[in-house]
Design a protein around this motif. Structure first.
Motif, PDB file in Angstrom:
ATOM      1  N   TYR A 264      -2.113  -5.774  -4.654  1.00 30.88           N
ATOM      2  CA  TYR A 264      -2.931  -5.067  -5.637  1.00 30.88           C
ATOM      3  C   TYR A 264      -2.550  -5.531  -7.033  1.00 30.88           C
ATOM      4  O   TYR A 264      -1.414  -5.911  -7.293  1.00 30.88           O
TER       5      TYR A 264
ATOM      6  N   ARG B  48      -7.845  -4.518  -5.812  1.00 31.03           N
ATOM      7  CA  ARG B  48      -7.172  -5.055  -4.628  1.00 31.03           C
ATOM      8  C   ARG B  48      -7.462  -6.549  -4.551  1.00 31.03           C
ATOM      9  O   ARG B  48      -8.469  -6.992  -4.020  1.00 31.03           O
TER      10      ARG B  48
ATOM     11  N   PRO C 261     -10.823  -1.296  -0.220  1.00 34.99           N
ATOM     12  CA  PRO C 261     -10.751  -2.483   0.625  1.00 34.99           C
ATOM     13  C   PRO C 261     -10.436  -3.716  -0.216  1.00 34.99           C
ATOM     14  O   PRO C 261     -10.403  -3.638  -1.439  1.00 34.99           O
ATOM     15  N   TYR C 262     -10.189  -4.823   0.467  1.00 38.14           N
ATOM     16  CA  TYR C 262      -9.956  -6.092  -0.227  1.00 38.14           C
ATOM     17  C   TYR C 262     -11.114  -6.335  -1.188  1.00 38.14           C
ATOM     18  O   TYR C 262     -12.272  -6.149  -0.834  1.00 38.14           O
TER      19      TYR C 262
ATOM     20  N   LEU D  41      -1.181  -8.616   1.555  1.00 34.63           N
ATOM     21  CA  LEU D  41      -1.783  -7.373   1.115  1.00 34.63           C
ATOM     22  C   LEU D  41      -1.238  -7.136  -0.297  1.00 34.63           C
ATOM     23  O   LEU D  41      -0.022  -7.147  -0.504  1.00 34.63           O
TER      24      LEU D  41
ATOM     25  N   ARG E 149       0.845  -1.203   0.000  1.00 36.85           N
ATOM     26  CA  ARG E 149       0.000   0.000   0.000  1.00 36.85           C
ATOM     27  C   ARG E 149       0.877   1.249   0.000  1.00 36.85           C
ATOM     28  O   ARG E 149       0.621   2.200  -0.744  1.00 36.85           O
TER      29      ARG E 149
ATOM     30  N   SER F 247      -6.310   3.955   0.659  1.00 32.76           N
ATOM     31  CA  SER F 247      -6.491   3.490   2.029  1.00 32.76           C
ATOM     32  C   SER F 247      -7.410   2.280   2.067  1.00 32.76           C
ATOM     33  O   SER F 247      -8.150   2.007   1.129  1.00 32.76           O
ATOM     34  N   ASN F 248      -7.327   1.564   3.149  1.00 30.78           N
ATOM     35  CA  ASN F 248      -8.154   0.367   3.317  1.00 30.78           C
ATOM     36  C   ASN F 248      -9.639   0.709   3.180  1.00 30.78           C
ATOM     37  O   ASN F 248     -10.418  -0.072   2.655  1.00 30.78           O
ATOM     38  N   GLU F 249     -10.002   1.896   3.634  1.00 28.94           N
ATOM     39  CA  GLU F 249     -11.408   2.281   3.578  1.00 28.94           C
ATOM     40  C   GLU F 249     -11.843   2.514   2.134  1.00 28.94           C
ATOM     41  O   GLU F 249     -12.862   2.023   1.679  1.00 28.94           O
TER      42      GLU F 249
ATOM     43  N   ASN G 147      -6.702  -8.439   4.310  1.00 28.93           N
ATOM     44  CA  ASN G 147      -7.605  -7.374   4.681  1.00 28.93           C
ATOM     45  C   ASN G 147      -6.912  -6.226   5.398  1.00 28.93           C
ATOM     46  O   ASN G 147      -7.556  -5.268   5.778  1.00 28.93           O
TER      47      ASN G 147
END
Ligand SMILES: Cc1cc2nc3c(=O)[nH]c(=O)nc-3n(C[C@H](O)[C@H](O)[C@H](O)COP(=O)(O)OP(=O)(O)OC[C@H]3O[C@@H](n4cnc5c(N)ncnc54)[C@H](O)[C@@H]3O)c2cc1C
Ligand SMILES: NC(=O)c1ccc[n+]([C@@H]2O[C@H](COP(=O)([O-])OP(=O)(O)OC[C@H]3O[C@@H](n4cnc5c(N)ncnc54)[C@H](O)[C@@H]3O)[C@@H](O)[C@H]2O)c1
Ligand SMILES: Cc1cc2nc3c(=O)[nH]c(=O)nc-3n(C[C@H](O)[C@H](O)[C@H](O)COP(=O)(O)O)c2cc1C
Ligand SMILES: [Zn+2]
Lengths: 80, 419, 173, 979
Positions: free
Chosen positions: D799, D790, D772-773, D797, D754, D767-769, D978
């Motif tokens: 992409y 992702r 997300p996965y 983790l 990331r 960002s994860n938000e 995740n």
């Protein structure tokens, strides 16, 4: 053999992919009819004579189409 | 008046050439009825008749051949025999066949030139070598010979392959079965015919089956171009014509008929001592005892009953030949021909009973029926004689797809869309 | 910072006094599926059958399927934004490498690998064919008496180019 | 010893241009226009070869492609070439074959003494004992004795090309018939191609002396050359006829030069609207004892050597015939001053021939044939028998048994030739649509009738090709044809001691045919296969019909009933290299290069072939062998961040109002409810219920999806989609397009991925938000739209960054540069494949079309309610059996050993034999677990988790202890994904 693509005209057989018997009707999905699917997928009339079949012009326009070919002579007739 | 073949007999004959050799097999008029009829005078039909007589004492038997015996695929294949199969059912069947090949010339008193020259299958990637290893391991675990070869070993064994930077796919290694090899194809038909004839079997050529005589559900005879012939039991072994003949009995089978081509070059002195198969694209080659390179590749890719092929396939096969074996470039093609193949959805054959009592079916041999000939005859005869499957052909039932018991030895799935 | 790199960026150039083979870089290719009726008000009149190409407002329009068209325009083209909603649009500018072959022997060179009739009377300027070359699909477009543009799949472009230049070796300088 | 000499003048050779060549290393001379055969004869080489089986001395028998005897190795790398088909060129090196130490003195000739043992079929009757595999002992000897010439293992230095051609009318053969038809068709305006295997046009006319013929020939040739719509190809053989008017031609080039791109031969695939076969006829020999001695040749060949090459017998020629045509040879020879004796099987000989013969002082023996031919290395004396018995001293014996029309090509399409009693030979049994015959091939042997025939066929063919303007016919010379009369003579009733050859090349004698008959090999095909008759390099061009005639006689049936064997292409030997053309070696198959190929190379990738693709296997930074490099690359991904080229994945654009419905049908799991901007893993089955492929599908817009497939199945899946949409579900409004080439892809993987992305795309919110996965984000960099998915194949983790192909290279470099502080490096295919094993992801080796969803532990994802392709057959009995082999993880329990792909699995207590309980599909060293781990299929699958097993690899005599574990070796909860 030369195959008439309905879109591109006569082309060499090498440009095509054979797609099997086109006279078979694909059974409905979701019926759970295993027998119908078995017969459709695994059994063949395999006639010695006129045969309706699918071809794809895979190196050309990528369209699938039907034609009738005599399997005893490879002579191609009309598109069914 | 059977006259055994031997070197001594030959020498005697050379000294008194006026006493001609007897006919290898006779050509009797068909009788009106037999205990059993085998339709198809190819390798499988003739072997079946022989083993019916030899193993099961059934001698009132006729083989009906529409043309001359051996006119079908037994007389036009690339003659490779091997038993490198890994799926339970196939392994044992094909090994039994190879064992029968080993003693066949002796048994038939006819030299079929069973040549255990070894088959090398060449891998073009490390992953492919792993899948070959799986096959080889299964073979070893079933008492069948197999050796894994690394690139260096292949180079030593087959120094004439293209190992240069010009090779599109490098050779990573291979697997060899030393007992695999080739057999003089025509001799198989003739040898079985002669041996069956000696045991009383009628071999009837130029006799085409055109229909079945039915008693309700039961097959009790056949209509032929030489008249009606009744039979207690009827076996179908017509290879590429399987659907056609089965249809005469109202059966629809999982078979589509395709053409496979084969090629032979002019004869040259020995250059290639093994059977060679390639993992880049289906391609196989051996040098016949006569000296010609005999080779082949894929089926043409669409169903046909014409015994002639399309030129684009001829080119792809020639491309394989020269790319793998540069020595092939200057050798000249003498002849190429086609055979019509009974292809099945999973690439494996059928030997067994049918829905029709007294009617038995043998077919669906795809690329591999020649090597199967002895075992096919052996087990088919058993099934016909006893109305039950032999343990070796139990997996080869016609209804296996209904049950989901595909025998997909090569993991290719339905060939209609893939080859 | 980001720059476009051709598949043939490191291909060996071909030189000859009678024949040119090279890349014609810098075009945009839009595939549009839909009825000609709906599309032609924006693009201009579309060809009536597969195999014909027309030029309209600096773009080449080709019919590549029963209801499928290729619009070949300048490297930067805004036509995409103007096309009607109901047309299915797939940008393919990066998927094809355009190789040009021009010169007196061009037809002969192509005929070495393409199973089509390259006679002047049979393959005319303004027509194209989707066919195979060296086991890969190509679109061959005749754009002049002895000039052809070949749209090869980008990932096969080097192979196709090498095949062509090899076939043209006898005309090389 | 010699039987021939060259005349000082005459012939079509160019005496101004002498040509030097070597024969068995000795230098000899000839002229331009010579063939190797004529040059050898002119140099007095009568004995040129040894026969195949008995090593009998042989000489050149014909002047054309039918030559059975005079085969040579040319230039050291081309065996078995008939001297009659080789144009003499400077420096040509001809080597004799199949003799040791030399053709003159061949020790192998001892075979002749054992001849009675080598009767036909002898090997089927012997070499069987004493052991089961005794053939293995004999075979090498047999093989060494067989095989005429020697091949070369060197790479062929020559170049071969292919070409495609089209025309309206193809004319095969440029004898009088071919010239006529080509001209008539040419005058109609049709695009005509005329092919002739010889280097000159004219066919039989080239062997004529008559000035009228030569005038006629040159006139027609001149006009043909003047027509722009006529292409003339000499040295070009029509090798085969295939379905739908495809004729394959082989053209031989004079000035070939591989280095300058000039091919030695070009193989032309020509499709013609109409085809005219004007292939002429080939003379057949007569069969009599010792008819194979050097100096015995076909009468027409002797005439050709005389008239075309100015070669004559030293003093006397004896000619034996059963028809009139041989008299032309006789008269020409007599006129050239050679003494001629004529033996004619017929009692009654046309009077005009008799009086001409008398005039020329020829000795005539009607009702007479040959009883024996003497002469160890060449003909010296001939015994006549019949009405006359006499002994004739002569140098040359010429024979004519009649003429066989060249029906090969017309027969290639499956049309059987039929027997024509009038000429005692087979003619085409008919023609396919738009095919025509003209001239001698149809059984018409007179010049005038040939021209008439040609005029008609030419007009018909032009018409068939759509050119029906009436064309002016070609004029004849107004000669009178003489009727062709033959009284067929297949073989002598007795052959005495001398062998009477039917097939010269395969050494098949009359006696062999009788033997075959005795033993029941009477069908023509059995006869052929049992005796090898007609199976040589000449394919029986001179022998087949004689053999059929003889067999028919023995069977007391008409020849028409016996039929011929099947004619197959090629017409003459065709180099395999010529068929392959340039599609060999590196050009064998195209290679496919990722858009990142150059970038990979720049970063030190070693490539590996994967199907057609060249893929980055591992990178130099990690090591110099794959065995170790991939481990460093795996560690990089597990601990930091790596970047991998995944451009080879199949990518498909799925658009249209029914796109969701379509995907719902083809995948076992649902896609209709997938939110826009999200991706989902999917699996599809074939109709048979077996897994076809897997991949991820992302919803780009309401009616727009982006689907990926495995690299290997990309083409199949695409074609399958098209099949369904274009033939079965034509009501669905969906359009699919392959994007495999449009988009490049790179996986950025590892705990620091990331951060790396953030550095690469500073304006994007990764960002994860926001991402997300299983999320999807379109970002822009320098105005280029880039798609970030992702997804994780490695379990970290990770992409996937998809970018239009032409930007891929610079984006790759950009990422590597900006994320440099994070330690980013590229990782290759080996590491990619290994990381996924640790995670328990299935791939090609598990998706091998033998396995079901449940076998792969994926049963849960299939929709229970929805229907999908393969659902019905998926539930077949055996596919649902509880003890099916299904996916497991395997851990090696013996740290000092190795796990191997392809190992067979057994339960700890099993006897190690049979088919085992499963096998290993993929193996890797686990950098996390510090041991070898594997994926495999095992009977009953994870029911056996924790059990000990044996992995057997008998090919290396290895057995190792291992344990069944979950295939998810790392991060079972998916915390890393995740993160
Ligand atoms: C080019 C080619 C290469 C091959 N290579 C190999 C190989 O290397 N190794 C290998 O193991 N296998 C190979 N095969 C497959 C193998 O040849 C066949 O599977 C096998 O020969 C089939 O069995 P058969 O011998 O009984 O068939 P066939 O010899 O075809 O016998 C069937 C017979 O039935 C007759 N018949 C058909 N219809 C009727 C009727 N209505 N009435 C009476 N008779 C009828 C036919 O005339 C024919 O003689 C190859 C096949 C081909 C075509
Ligand atoms: N009884 C006789 O006197 C007798 C017998 C036979 C022929 N002839 C004479 O021969 C002539 C017959 O004329 P024609 O034109 O029919 O035959 P031709 O033999 O003169 O010509 C046939 C030509 O076809 C060529 N050819 C054959 N197969 C080929 C192939 N596959 N590819 C390329 N070229 C191929 C041959 O090389 C030959 O040049 C007449 O002049 C006739 O009088 C006479
Ligand atoms: C293993 C094998 C070797 C062959 N070798 C030769 C050969 O040396 N010469 C030849 O003319 N044909 C050879 N043939 C081909 C046969 O002549 C024939 O073409 C083939 O059996 C098919 O029969 P058909 O052409 O009559 O249909 C061979 C065939 C096989 C199967
Ligand atoms: Zn098309």
């Amino acid at each position: 053999m030369r195959i008439p693509c309905p879109h591109c005209g006569q082309r060499d057989v090498g440009e095509f992919r054979y797609g099997g018997d086109a006279s078979k009707a694909r059974p409905a999905h979701g019926t759970g009819d295993m027998k119908a699917w078995h017969d459709y997928y695994f059994l063949f009339d395999n006639p010695k004579g006129p045969h309706d079949e699918y071809w794809q012009h895979v190196l050309g326009c990528r369209q699938w189409f039907k034609l009738t070919r005599n399997t005893a002579t490879n002579e191609i007739g009309e598109q069914p | 008046m059977f006259k055994p073949y031997s070197a001594l007999a030959l020498a005697k004959h050379a000294l008194s050439p006026d006493r001609p050799w007897p006919r290898a097999w006779n050509s009797p008029e068909p009788k009106s009825s037999y205990d059993a009829i085998v339709i198809g005078g190819g390798g499988h039909g003739l072997a079946t008749a022989y083993y019916l007589a030899k193993n099961h004492g059934l001698t009132n038997v006729a083989v009906l051949e529409r043309n001359y015996i051996g006119s079908g695929n037994v007389g036009r294949n690339t003659t490779i025999i091997r038993s490198n199969y890994m799926i339970d059912g196939n392994t044992q069947f094909f090994e039994h066949s190879l064992k029968l090949w080993e003693g066949l010339s002796h048994e038939l008193n006819f030299n079929c030139m069973v040549s255990h020259r070894g088959q090398v299958v060449l891998a073009v990637s490390p992953a492919q070598l792993d899948t070959f290893a799986r096959r080889g391991n299964i073979m070893r675990l079933n008492g069948i010979d197999a050796e894994l070869l690394d690139r260096g070993q292949v180079m030593k064994l087959l120094p004439y392959l293209d190992y240069s930077k010009d090779a599109r796919w490098p050779i990573y290694g291979g697997i060899i079965q030393e007992r695999a090899g080739t057999v003089r194809h025509d001799a198989v038909a003739w040898g079985y015919a002669r041996a069956a004839d000696t045991l009383g079997v009628h071999i009837i050529e130029n006799c085409e089956v055109t229909g079945f005589v039915m008693d309700g559900d039961k097959a009790v005879g056949v209509e032929t171009s030489r008249g009606k012939i009744l039979a207690g039991k009827i076996g179908i072994a017509v290879a590429g014509h399987s659907s056609h003949v089965a249809k005469m009995a109202g059966l629809r089978v999982p078979i589509e008929t395709h053409v496979l081509q084969a090629f032979v070059t002019e004869p040259v002195k020995p250059m290639v001592d093994h059977v060679i198969s390639w993992g880049a694209e289906l391609f196989y080659l051996s040098q016949s005892d006569k000296g010609g390179m005999v080779f082949g590749g894929h089926i043409d890719g669409f169903n046909t009953y014409t015994q002639r092929g399309q030129f684009p396939r001829i080119q792809t096969v020639a491309e394989c030949a020269v790319s793998l074996l540069p020595l092939m470039s200057k050798l000249r093609l003498l002849r190429h021909w086609g055979g019509v193949m009974d292809m099945t959805p999973d690439g494996s054959p059928f030997i067994g009973r049918t829905e029709r009592p007294n009617l038995y079916f043998n077919g669906g041999w795809c690329y591999q029926g020649f090597k199967a000939t002895p075992a096919s005859g052996w087990t088919f005869a058993h099934t016909i004689a006893h109305d039950e499957e032999h343990e070796l052909n139990r997996a080869y039932s016609l209804d296996r797809f209904e049950k989901g018991r595909e025998l997909d030895e090569f993991g290719i799935g339905n060939w209609t869309y893939k080859q | 910072m980001l720059d476009r790199r051709s598949a043939l960026a490191s291909a060996k150039p071909y030189t000859s006094s009678v024949l040119q083979i090279g890349e014609a870089h810098g075009f945009s290719l839009l595939q549009v599926a839909g009825l000609a009726k709906a599309i032609s008000p924006i693009t201009g009149k579309l060809p009536v059958k597969v195999g014909l190409a027309v030029t309209s407002e600096g773009r080449t329009l080709m019919r590549t399927g029963p209801n499928q068209f290729w619009i070949i325009g300048p490297e930067v083209d805004d036509i995409e934004t103007k096309l009607p909603e109901i047309a299915i649009i797939t940008p393919l500018s990066h998927s094809r490498t355009r190789i040009v072959i021009e010169g007196e022997p061009a037809r002969n060179v192509l005929a070495k690998g393409v199973p089509l009739d390259f006679h002047h009377s049979a393959f005319k300027s303004g027509t194209f064919a989707m066919t195979g070359l060296h086991h890969t699909p190509v679109l061959v477009h005749c754009v002049g008496e002895n000039r052809f543009e070949i749209y090869a799949l980008r990932t096969f472009a080097v192979s196709v180019y090498e095949w062509l230049t090899d076939a043209a070796l006898e005309f090389a300088r | 010893m010699t039987a021939f000499r060259r005349l000082d003048k005459g012939g079509r050779i160019d005496r101004e241009k002498s040509v030097n060549f070597t024969y068995d290393g000795k230098s000899l001379g000839g002229f331009a226009g010579d063939t190797l055969a004529s040059a050898l004869l002119a140099n007095g080489k009568t004995l040129t070869s040894r026969s195949f089986k008995y090593h009998r001395p042989r000489g050149i028998m014909s002047a054309g492609v039918e030559e059975p005897n005079g085969l040579f190795a040319i230039n050291g790398n081309e065996p078995n070439i008939p001297a009659t088909t080789v144009d003499l060129v400077e420096g040509l090196a001809a080597q004799s074959q199949n003799a040791w130490p030399s053709v003159d003195f061949d020790l192998m000739a001892v075979n002749s003494f054992a001849a009675p043992l080598f009767q036909t079929g002898f090997y089927y009757k012997t070499f069987m004992g004493p052991f089961k595999k005794s053939w293995m002992f004999y075979e090498p000897f047999i093989r060494r004795a067989a095989g005429i010439g020697k091949g070369s293992c060197e790479k062929d230095p020559d170049r071969y090309e292919t070409a495609h051609e089209f025309c309206d009318v193809l004319v095969v053969g440029a004898g009088p018939a071919g010239l006529t038809t080509a001209l008539v068709a040419g005058r109609s305006g049709a695009r005509v191609v005329l092919v002739e295997q010889d280097l000159e046009l004219g066919g039989q006319l080239l062997s004529e002396t008559d000035r009228d013929f030569e005038m006629w020939r040159t006139t027609q040739v001149a006009e043909l050359r003047s027509l722009a719509n006529v292409t003339i190809r000499t040295r070009t053989t029509a090798q085969g006829l295939y379905d739908d008017n495809l004729v394959v031609l082989l053209q031989r080039h004079e000035n070939h030069d591989a280095a300058r791109g000039r091919p030695r031969q070009t193989l032309i695939s020509l499709r013609s609207k109409a085809i005219i076969f004007a292939t002429g006829a080939i003379e057949r020999p007569l069969v009599f004892p010792n008819n194979d001695r050097p100096g015995v040749m076909l009468a027409s060949a002797l005439r050709t050597y005389l008239n075309r090459f100015a070669i004559v017998p030293l003093k006397r020629a004896l000619i034996v015939t059963n028809n009139d045509t041989a008299y032309k040879t006789a008269f020409d020879l007599a006129e050239a001053g050679i003494a001629v004796t004529m033996a004619d099987h017929r009692n009654v000989i046309p009077s005009d021939l008799l009086s001409r013969a008398a005039m020329l002082g020829m000795a005539m023996f009607p009702g007479t044939g040959i009883a024996d031919v003497e002469g160890a290395k060449q003909v010296t004396r001939v015994q006549l028998a019949g009405n006359h018995s006499a002994t004739i001293e002569c140098d040359v014996l010429a024979m004519s048994g009649g003429w066989n029309p060249v029906v090969h090509l017309t027969s290639h399409s499956g049309i059987k030739p039929v027997y024509d009693d009038a000429i005692a030979a087979f003619v085409p049994g008919g023609y396919a649509k738009n095919h025509f015959g003209a001239g001698a091939v149809t059984g018409k042997f007179g010049f005038e009738s040939v021209i008439k025939d040609g005029n008609a066929a030419g007009a018909d063919a032009a018409k068939a090709a759509g050119f029906d303007k009436p064309a002016t016919p070609v004029a004849t010379i107004g000669a009178k044809d003489r009727a062709y009369k033959i009284s067929p003579h297949w073989a002598p009733k007795t052959t005495g001691k001398g062998k009477a050859f039917v097939d010269f090349q395969s050494d098949v004698t009359v006696k062999d045919i009788r033997t075959a008959h005795d033993e029941g090999y009477v069908a023509v095909e059995h006869l052929k296969r049992y005796t090898t008759l007609g199976m040589g390099t000449d394919q029986g061009k001179t022998s087949n019909i004689n053999a059929i005639g003889l067999m028919a006689e023995l069977r007391e049936m008409p020849i028409s009933q016996a039929g011929t064997t099947t004619f197959r292409p090629p017409y003459t030997g065709l180099a395999v290299g010529a068929i392959a053309g340039r599609t060999v070696g590196l050009h064998f198959r195209p290679y496919r290069l990722s858009p990142l190929h150059d970038a990979n190379k720049a970063h030190g990738a070693t490539f590996i072939e994967a199907g057609l693709w060249m893929r980055a296997w591992y990178y130099a930074w990690a090591g110099s062998t794959p065995e170790t490099a991939y481990i460093r690359e795996m560690e990089l991904v597990r601990n930091g961040v790596g970047i991998a080229d995944i451009s080879t994945l199949g990518k498909i654009d799925v658009q249209g109002p029914d796109a969701a419905e379509f995907l719902n049908r083809v995948y076992v799991n649902g896609f209709a409810k997938l939110p826009v901007g999200r991706a989902r893993y999917g699996v599809m089955l074939s109709d048979d219920g077996v897994v076809l492929d897997d991949g991820t599908t992302t919803r780009i817009a309401d009616i727009h999806y982006y689907t990926t497939t495995t690299t290997a199945q990309a083409g199949e899946v695409m074609s399958w989609f098209e099949y369904l949409l274009q033939t079965q579900w034509t009501d669905l409004k969906v359009h699919v397009t392959s994007l495999t080439d449009e988009w490049a892809g790179m996986a950025v993987s590892g705990p620091k991925s990331r951060e790396a992305l953030q550095l690469a795309f500073p304006d994007a919110d990764v960002s994860n938000e926001n991402l997300p996965y299983m999320g999807c984000l379109d970002v822009h960099l320098d105005g280029v739209r880039i798609r970030i998915l992702r997804l994780s194949f490695s379990g970290e983790l990770a992409y996937e960054v998809h970018v239009p192909a032409e930007y891929a290279g610079s984006l790759w470099e950009h990422v590597l540069k900006v994320a440099e502080p994070l330690g980013i490096r590229p990782y290759g295919l080996e590491a990619l494949a290994s990381l996924r094993i640790e995670k328990g992801h299935v791939a090609g080796l598990e998706l091998d079309h033998r396995n079901t969803l449940d076998d792969l532990g994926l049963g849960k994802i299939a929709g229970k309610e929805k229907s999908y392709v393969g659902k019905e057959l998926r539930f077949r009995e055996a596919l649902q059996a509880p003890d099916r082999w299904s996916l497991v993880g395997i851990e090696l329990m013996e740290p000092d050993k190795k796990l191997r792909g392809g190992s067979i699995l057994f339960s700890a207590g099993d006897e190690i034999k049979g088919h085992g309980r499963g096998y290993i599909t993929s193996v890797t060293w686990s950098t996390e677990l510090k041991k070898f781990i594997a994926l495999g299929l095992y009977q009953g699958g994870l029911k056996h988790e924790g059990e000990d097993i044996i992995c057997a690899f008998p090919l290396k005599n290895e057995q190792v202890k291992a344990r069944i574990v979950s295939p998810h070796f790392i991060d079972r909860e998916g915390a890393r994904l995740n993160a």
